[in-house]
Design a protein around this motif. Structure first.
Motif, PDB file in Angstrom:
ATOM      1  N   VAL A 153      62.537-110.399  69.856  1.00 47.25           N
ATOM      2  CA  VAL A 153      62.845-111.057  68.584  1.00 47.25           C
ATOM      3  C   VAL A 153      63.631-112.338  68.833  1.00 47.25           C
ATOM      4  O   VAL A 153      63.379-113.383  68.205  1.00 47.25           O
ATOM      5  CB  VAL A 153      63.620-110.105  67.653  1.00 47.25           C
ATOM      6  N   LYS A 154      64.553-112.295  69.778  1.00 49.83           N
ATOM      7  CA  LYS A 154      65.356-113.480  70.090  1.00 49.83           C
ATOM      8  C   LYS A 154      64.502-114.557  70.747  1.00 49.83           C
ATOM      9  O   LYS A 154      64.592-115.746  70.396  1.00 49.83           O
ATOM     10  CB  LYS A 154      66.522-113.095  71.005  1.00 49.83           C
ATOM     11  N   GLU A 155      63.660-114.163  71.707  1.00 41.94           N
ATOM     12  CA  GLU A 155      62.809-115.137  72.406  1.00 41.94           C
ATOM     13  C   GLU A 155      61.826-115.816  71.454  1.00 41.94           C
ATOM     14  O   GLU A 155      61.554-117.010  71.574  1.00 41.94           O
ATOM     15  CB  GLU A 155      62.054-114.452  73.548  1.00 41.94           C
ATOM     16  N   LEU A 156      61.283-115.044  70.523  1.00 40.02           N
ATOM     17  CA  LEU A 156      60.322-115.603  69.565  1.00 40.02           C
ATOM     18  C   LEU A 156      60.991-116.287  68.385  1.00 40.02           C
ATOM     19  O   LEU A 156      60.321-116.973  67.603  1.00 40.02           O
ATOM     20  CB  LEU A 156      59.387-114.497  69.061  1.00 40.02           C
ATOM     21  N   GLY A 157      62.286-116.065  68.241  1.00 36.55           N
ATOM     22  CA  GLY A 157      63.016-116.671  67.139  1.00 36.55           C
ATOM     23  C   GLY A 157      62.585-116.161  65.775  1.00 36.55           C
ATOM     24  O   GLY A 157      62.514-116.925  64.806  1.00 36.55           O
ATOM     25  N   ILE A 158      62.292-114.853  65.691  1.00 38.62           N
ATOM     26  CA  ILE A 158      61.720-114.314  64.444  1.00 38.62           C
ATOM     27  C   ILE A 158      62.700-113.452  63.663  1.00 38.62           C
ATOM     28  O   ILE A 158      62.291-112.634  62.830  1.00 38.62           O
ATOM     29  CB  ILE A 158      60.436-113.498  64.738  1.00 38.62           C
ATOM     30  N   GLU A 159      63.996-113.625  63.896  1.00 41.31           N
ATOM     31  CA  GLU A 159      64.974-112.838  63.141  1.00 41.31           C
ATOM     32  C   GLU A 159      64.758-112.998  61.635  1.00 41.31           C
ATOM     33  O   GLU A 159      64.742-112.023  60.880  1.00 41.31           O
ATOM     34  CB  GLU A 159      66.406-113.278  63.504  1.00 41.31           C
ATOM     35  N   LYS A 160      64.570-114.241  61.190  1.00 48.43           N
ATOM     36  CA  LYS A 160      64.378-114.503  59.761  1.00 48.43           C
ATOM     37  C   LYS A 160      63.068-113.903  59.244  1.00 48.43           C
ATOM     38  O   LYS A 160      62.958-113.566  58.063  1.00 48.43           O
ATOM     39  CB  LYS A 160      64.375-116.009  59.492  1.00 48.43           C
ATOM     40  N   SER A 161      62.080-113.774  60.122  1.00 40.89           N
ATOM     41  CA  SER A 161      60.755-113.302  59.695  1.00 40.89           C
ATOM     42  C   SER A 161      60.780-111.836  59.262  1.00 40.89           C
ATOM     43  O   SER A 161      59.882-111.390  58.549  1.00 40.89           O
ATOM     44  CB  SER A 161      59.744-113.482  60.826  1.00 40.89           C
ATOM     45  N   LEU A 162      61.789-111.097  59.692  1.00 47.12           N
ATOM     46  CA  LEU A 162      61.880-109.684  59.353  1.00 47.12           C
ATOM     47  C   LEU A 162      62.500-109.463  57.976  1.00 47.12           C
ATOM     48  O   LEU A 162      62.534-108.331  57.491  1.00 47.12           O
ATOM     49  CB  LEU A 162      62.696-108.943  60.418  1.00 47.12           C
ATOM     50  N   VAL A 163      62.985-110.530  57.372  1.00 43.38           N
ATOM     51  CA  VAL A 163      63.570-110.428  56.033  1.00 43.38           C
ATOM     52  C   VAL A 163      62.480-110.760  55.020  1.00 43.38           C
ATOM     53  O   VAL A 163      61.897-111.840  55.041  1.00 43.38           O
ATOM     54  CB  VAL A 163      64.762-111.399  55.869  1.00 43.38           C
ATOM     55  N   ARG A 164      62.217-109.828  54.109  1.00 42.43           N
ATOM     56  CA  ARG A 164      61.106-109.976  53.176  1.00 42.43           C
ATOM     57  C   ARG A 164      61.615-109.950  51.728  1.00 42.43           C
ATOM     58  O   ARG A 164      62.626-109.322  51.421  1.00 42.43           O
ATOM     59  CB  ARG A 164      60.092-108.843  53.360  1.00 42.43           C
ATOM     60  N   ARG A 165      60.874-110.603  50.859  1.00 36.17           N
ATOM     61  CA  ARG A 165      61.213-110.600  49.434  1.00 36.17           C
ATOM     62  C   ARG A 165      59.953-110.395  48.610  1.00 36.17           C
ATOM     63  O   ARG A 165      58.841-110.540  49.100  1.00 36.17           O
ATOM     64  CB  ARG A 165      61.885-111.913  49.032  1.00 36.17           C
ATOM     65  N   PHE A 166      60.144-110.068  47.330  1.00 35.22           N
ATOM     66  CA  PHE A 166      59.026-109.968  46.406  1.00 35.22           C
ATOM     67  C   PHE A 166      58.461-111.366  46.147  1.00 35.22           C
ATOM     68  O   PHE A 166      59.213-112.336  45.971  1.00 35.22           O
ATOM     69  CB  PHE A 166      59.469-109.333  45.087  1.00 35.22           C
ATOM     70  N   ALA A 167      57.143-111.464  46.106  1.00 36.90           N
ATOM     71  CA  ALA A 167      56.491-112.739  45.826  1.00 36.90           C
ATOM     72  C   ALA A 167      56.473-112.998  44.328  1.00 36.90           C
ATOM     73  O   ALA A 167      56.634-112.079  43.511  1.00 36.90           O
ATOM     74  CB  ALA A 167      55.072-112.738  46.381  1.00 36.90           C
ATOM     75  N   ARG A 168      56.271-114.247  43.980  1.00 32.67           N
ATOM     76  CA  ARG A 168      56.160-114.655  42.581  1.00 32.67           C
ATOM     77  C   ARG A 168      54.724-115.064  42.296  1.00 32.67           C
ATOM     78  O   ARG A 168      54.031-115.601  43.169  1.00 32.67           O
ATOM     79  CB  ARG A 168      57.131-115.804  42.284  1.00 32.67           C
ATOM     80  N   VAL A 169      54.277-114.842  41.081  1.00 30.67           N
ATOM     81  CA  VAL A 169      52.872-115.050  40.746  1.00 30.67           C
ATOM     82  C   VAL A 169      52.429-116.487  41.012  1.00 30.67           C
ATOM     83  O   VAL A 169      51.291-116.725  41.427  1.00 30.67           O
ATOM     84  CB  VAL A 169      52.606-114.641  39.282  1.00 30.67           C
ATOM     85  N   GLU A 170      53.313-117.450  40.815  1.00 35.41           N
ATOM     86  CA  GLU A 170      52.927-118.848  41.026  1.00 35.41           C
ATOM     87  C   GLU A 170      52.701-119.190  42.497  1.00 35.41           C
ATOM     88  O   GLU A 170      52.128-120.225  42.820  1.00 35.41           O
ATOM     89  CB  GLU A 170      53.979-119.791  40.427  1.00 35.41           C
ATOM     90  N   GLU A 171      53.113-118.302  43.405  1.00 35.10           N
ATOM     91  CA  GLU A 171      52.944-118.555  44.834  1.00 35.10           C
ATOM     92  C   GLU A 171      51.597-118.067  45.363  1.00 35.10           C
ATOM     93  O   GLU A 171      51.228-118.383  46.494  1.00 35.10           O
ATOM     94  CB  GLU A 171      54.063-117.864  45.621  1.00 35.10           C
ATOM     95  N   LEU A 172      50.873-117.305  44.595  1.00 38.34           N
ATOM     96  CA  LEU A 172      49.657-116.654  45.083  1.00 38.34           C
ATOM     97  C   LEU A 172      48.474-117.609  45.149  1.00 38.34           C
ATOM     98  O   LEU A 172      48.402-118.590  44.412  1.00 38.34           O
ATOM     99  CB  LEU A 172      49.304-115.469  44.175  1.00 38.34           C
ATOM    100  N   GLU A 173      47.529-117.272  46.019  1.00 34.57           N
ATOM    101  CA  GLU A 173      46.256-117.997  46.114  1.00 34.57           C
ATOM    102  C   GLU A 173      45.293-117.325  45.137  1.00 34.57           C
ATOM    103  O   GLU A 173      44.725-116.281  45.430  1.00 34.57           O
ATOM    104  CB  GLU A 173      45.723-117.930  47.549  1.00 34.57           C
ATOM    105  N   LYS A 174      45.096-117.925  43.990  1.00 37.27           N
ATOM    106  CA  LYS A 174      44.425-117.242  42.879  1.00 37.27           C
ATOM    107  C   LYS A 174      42.909-117.484  42.861  1.00 37.27           C
ATOM    108  O   LYS A 174      42.451-118.549  43.258  1.00 37.27           O
ATOM    109  CB  LYS A 174      45.026-117.713  41.554  1.00 37.27           C
TER     110      LYS A 174
END
Length: 526
Positions: free
Chosen positions: A287-308
């Motif tokens: 995780v440190k080598e890839l720098g993906i610490e932030k990638s493991l934090v997830r949130r609910f998406a919003r409808v305006e962000e979707l590919e509709k």
């Protein structure tokens, strides 16, 4: 040496020779993106020995020798298994160098492929030392290996192991066995069949190309270089267990039950035990080598962000009109909305004939367990990709989750009766490209839908969706995911009903268009 040629009678042909090598390389890599290393030897000797004897010492350049010995043996492989030299083509070479180029090409074409060529640098060779020019070529940036976790040499060694495993797999599972597996998977009678069907079809294609072909090893090398991650590991994958059952000549019901049990979402690619201390330490390092610490934090998406693929037209038109009473139906509009018995239809036909004309869609919430689902995304916009379908060149950090066996409508903040569909989108892995090892599904995003028990769901990072470099630490990632929370619940607006390919839907929608309202029952994908 090369620098002695600047004032010689062949200096212009030498410049043309350098350009001829570049031209051949550019011509090849424009069509073929995978290169291979052969065991060709004696190329530099062939280069010098096929020049006029009096000129050989002039061309005895250490820098060019290094290029010829390192990269002169590179080839591409066509679909029939024949190899083609990446560097040498006498048709492009000036007359003075034609015989040398032809001799080197012949050595290469009679050699054996030994590994996949992977480069971490964009320039092969040294173009110049001071004012003197040398043999070199430029690799397109899209072909340069940039990943941090493993070196190009390690990846090449992994491909060599894939070659060995695939070759053994083809010997163990004959073409007839693979064809039976494809037939069973295409029947759609096995749960989660789509995760194995593409692998089985790929394996059958490799088998067919290798049959009675003297260049079968080359075909395998190309298959290894171009295959999605995990495809070559036949024996240790789900397709291997299916092939084993077919070889054992088990009854169909037994094969189906065994396959369904293994493909159950609670079992498929899920760790069976808690991570070890060693795996946790390895995970911390990766995780440190890839720098993906932030990638493991997830949130609910919003409808305006979707590919509709669909948005309501009525709402948009009312927004344009404005006015306090714009939303109230008129007598004439009420008269149009005569509902008939539901028309049974597949999603494919629905998407082709109904969606384009739909102004408003409503989903009938019933007192039954359904695949209600939430779409998630990365909490941090600069979080590096960890999902298979998320790429640096085309970001797509969206994922989803459902509850095994479905869930009740109340759990998703819904009420019985018709609920407005705010938008329709395909499953995130389908937005930008094709990922055959992923299932297919469509989301109808519902007004007001939220997972009221989301705090028990973890943050829904599933091993089957992660990039291959994270496979070895999947037990640690899953343990982390179970204890993490999904962020930004208050702004969650991308939740709804998920209809998945291969399942029976039994989903009822009321669709309003310019002529009135019609009720449809979606029963399956196609």
């Amino acid at each position: 040496m090369c620098e002695k040629l600047m004032m010689s009678e062949n200096s212009y042909e030498y410049k043309d020779f350098l350009e001829a090598v570049k031209k051949q390389f550019e011509f090849i890599v424009k069509e073929e993106k995978k290169l291979f290393v052969t065991n060709a030897e004696g190329l530099f000797d062939a280069y010098l020995n096929n020049l006029p004897e009096k000129s050989r010492q002039h061309y005895n350049c250490k820098t060019c020798k290094s290029f010829i010995e390192k990269y002169g043996a590179l080839v591409t492989i066509c679909d029939t298994g024949k190899i083609k030299s990446v560097i040498w083509n006498e048709n492009f070479a000036p007359d003075f160098f034609k015989e040398s180029v032809k001799a080197m090409k012949n050595i290469v074409l009679n050699s054996k492929v030994e590994e996949v060529f992977i480069s971490e640098i964009e320039i092969l060779g040294q173009p110049a030392t001071g004012k003197w020019k040398h043999l070199s070529v430029n690799i397109p940036s899209t072909m340069v290996y940039h990943k941090k976790l493993f070196s190009a040499k390690q990846v090449s060694a992994e491909k060599a192991e894939d070659f060995r495993i695939l070759k053994e797999g083809l010997k163990e599972y004959k073409i007839e066995t693979v064809k039976q597996a494809v037939t069973l998977l295409k029947s759609e009678s096995l749960y989660g069949f789509e995760k194995c069907l593409s692998i089985a079809e790929w394996l059958m294609d490799v088998h067919n190309k290798c049959a009675n072909n003297k260049n079968s090893d080359n075909i395998l090398w190309k298959a290894v270089a171009t295959a999605p991650n995990g495809y070559c590991h036949i024996k240790s994958s789900m397709i291997g267990t299916l092939l084993d059952d077919i070889v054992l000549n088990l009854p169909f019901e037994t094969i189906r039950n065994r396959f369904n049990q293994k493909m159950d979402p609670l079992n498929y690619q899920r760790p069976k035990a808690l991570p070890t201390e060693g795996n946790i330490a390895r995970a911390e390092k990766i995780v440190k080598e890839l720098g993906i610490e932030k990638s493991l934090v997830r949130r609910f998406a919003r409808v305006e962000e979707l590919e509709k693929v669909w948005v309501p037209k009525i709402k948009n038109e009312q927004a344009k009109k404005g006015g306090v009473f714009a939303h109230i139906k008129t007598k004439s509009s009420q008269e149009k909305n005569i509902e008939m018995s539901p028309i049974t239809i597949t999603f494919r036909k629905f998407s082709e004939t109904v969606l384009p004309l739909a102004e408003k869609i409503e989903y009938l919430v019933e007192n039954k367990k359904r695949n209600y689902s939430a779409i998630l995304t990365a909490s941090y916009s600069d979080a590096p990709p960890i999902l298979q379908w998320d790429r640096e060149e085309k970001r797509n950090p969206f994922s989803w989750y459902v509850y095994q066996g479905g869930s009740e409508y109340k759990k998703w903040n819904l009420s019985l009766g018709y609920c407005t569909v705010n938008t329709v989108c395909m499953q995130p892995s389908m937005w930008f490209g094709h990922y055959p090892n992923q299932s297919k599904s469509v989301f109808f995003i519902l007004e007001g839908a939220k997972d009221t028990e989301y705090m028990d769901a973890g943050n829904a990072i599933f091993p089957a969706n992660l990039k291959s470099e994270l496979r070895e630490i999947r037990s640690t990632i899953e343990a982390y995911s179970k204890s993490a929370l999904i962020e930004d619940y208050d702004n969650s607006s991308a939740c709804g009903i998920k209809l998945e390919y291969g399942n029976n839907f039994d989903a009822i929608f009321r669709v309003t268009n310019s002529t009135g309202a019609v009720v449809y029952k979606l029963d399956r994908w196609d």
